[in-house]
Write a protein that holds these residues in place. Structure first.
Motif, mmCIF file in Angstrom:
data_model
loop_
_atom_site.group_PDB
_atom_site.id
_atom_site.type_symbol
_atom_site.label_atom_id
_atom_site.label_comp_id
_atom_site.label_asym_id
_atom_site.label_seq_id
_atom_site.Cartn_x
_atom_site.Cartn_y
_atom_site.Cartn_z
ATOM 1 N N ILE A 192 0.811 -1.221 0.000
ATOM 2 C CA ILE A 192 0.000 0.000 0.000
ATOM 3 C C ILE A 192 0.846 1.274 0.000
ATOM 4 O O ILE A 192 0.304 2.367 -0.083
ATOM 5 C CB ILE A 192 -0.977 0.035 1.186
ATOM 6 N N GLY A 193 2.158 1.119 0.098
ATOM 7 C CA GLY A 193 3.003 2.303 0.103
ATOM 8 C C GLY A 193 4.462 1.942 -0.112
ATOM 9 O O GLY A 193 4.857 0.777 -0.033
ATOM 10 N N LYS A 194 5.245 2.976 -0.390
ATOM 11 C CA LYS A 194 6.673 2.795 -0.611
ATOM 12 C C LYS A 194 7.392 4.019 -0.076
ATOM 13 O O LYS A 194 6.999 5.151 -0.350
ATOM 14 C CB LYS A 194 6.949 2.618 -2.104
ATOM 15 N N ALA A 195 8.452 3.777 0.695
ATOM 16 C CA ALA A 195 9.300 4.853 1.210
ATOM 17 C C ALA A 195 10.635 4.762 0.504
ATOM 18 O O ALA A 195 11.186 3.681 0.354
ATOM 19 C CB ALA A 195 9.491 4.692 2.707
ATOM 20 N N GLU A 196 11.155 5.909 0.070
ATOM 21 C CA GLU A 196 12.453 5.934 -0.600
ATOM 22 C C GLU A 196 13.353 6.950 0.079
ATOM 23 O O GLU A 196 12.923 8.044 0.420
ATOM 24 C CB GLU A 196 12.282 6.286 -2.081
ATOM 25 N N TYR A 197 14.623 6.551 0.260
ATOM 26 C CA TYR A 197 15.602 7.445 0.857
ATOM 27 C C TYR A 197 15.819 8.650 -0.051
ATOM 28 O O TYR A 197 15.850 8.526 -1.270
ATOM 29 C CB TYR A 197 16.962 6.761 1.022
ATOM 30 N N THR A 198 16.008 9.820 0.562
ATOM 31 C CA THR A 198 16.393 11.016 -0.184
ATOM 32 C C THR A 198 17.917 11.051 -0.229
ATOM 33 O O THR A 198 18.570 11.096 0.806
ATOM 34 C CB THR A 198 15.856 12.284 0.506
ATOM 35 N N LEU A 199 18.454 10.990 -1.451
ATOM 36 C CA LEU A 199 19.900 10.959 -1.651
ATOM 37 C C LEU A 199 20.350 12.127 -2.509
ATOM 38 O O LEU A 199 19.595 12.613 -3.356
ATOM 39 C CB LEU A 199 20.312 9.648 -2.331
ATOM 40 N N THR A 200 21.594 12.544 -2.304
ATOM 41 C CA THR A 200 22.177 13.588 -3.144
ATOM 42 C C THR A 200 22.457 12.994 -4.523
ATOM 43 O O THR A 200 22.518 11.762 -4.676
ATOM 44 C CB THR A 200 23.497 14.098 -2.546
ATOM 45 N N PRO A 201 22.659 13.818 -5.549
ATOM 46 C CA PRO A 201 23.019 13.283 -6.865
ATOM 47 C C PRO A 201 24.279 12.415 -6.833
ATOM 48 O O PRO A 201 24.330 11.377 -7.498
ATOM 49 C CB PRO A 201 23.225 14.536 -7.723
#
Length: 149
Positions: A26-35
């Motif tokens: 029902i959902g997905k979490a993704e890490y916020t990463l730099t380029p």
């Protein structure tokens, strides 16, 4: 409460949220990463629920990071990111879910985080080559145990 399952899966830097009754994602979490971080392949390993089920903590092995997500919203919202030792692998919450422990085998250390304050509480440095890995929560008795004779 058994209504949600949080799972790391290959090729996702983050985790899936599964509704256990409906048996579906029902959902997905993704890490916020730099380029620069995005340019280097990594993987998630280790996941823990804390703060009375309101947060999920998870590790990014290659980038040496631990992430915190608010799972009271969908999709989960990243609320913190911590640099940790080399290759954070195992993660667990204390029995009261107020402390998160992250084991970093490649730097031979264990890091403790205050869940409420979102701050590092301290580090335990193990002897070189110890490679701390799996952890368990143990509920020790509050009073000395009596033995029968």
């Amino acid at each position: 409460d058994g209504k949600r399952l949080y799972m790391n899966v290959d090729d996702l830097l983050g985790f899936l949220v599964i509704d256990t009754a409906a048996r579906k994602v029902i959902g997905k979490a993704e890490y916020t990463l730099t380029p620069d971080e995005q340019a280097v392949r990594s993987r998630s390993h280790g996941i823990a629920v804390a703060n009375d089920g309101k947060e999920v903590w998870s590790n990014d092995v290659v980038h040496n990071l631990t992430f915190v997500f608010d799972v009271t919203v969908n999709p989960p919202k990243q609320i913190a990111r911590f640099p940790v030792g080399r290759q954070p692998y195992w993660i667990m919450a204390s029995k009261d879910s107020k402390t998160i422990y992250v084991a970093c085998p490649s730097s031979d250390e264990l890091i403790a985080f205050d869940v409420i304050a979102k701050k590092e509480k301290g580090r335990i440095q193990f002897p070189k080559g110890s490679r701390p890995t799996r952890m368990l929560t143990v509920a020790a008795p509050s009073a000395p145990m009596r033995t029968s004779r």
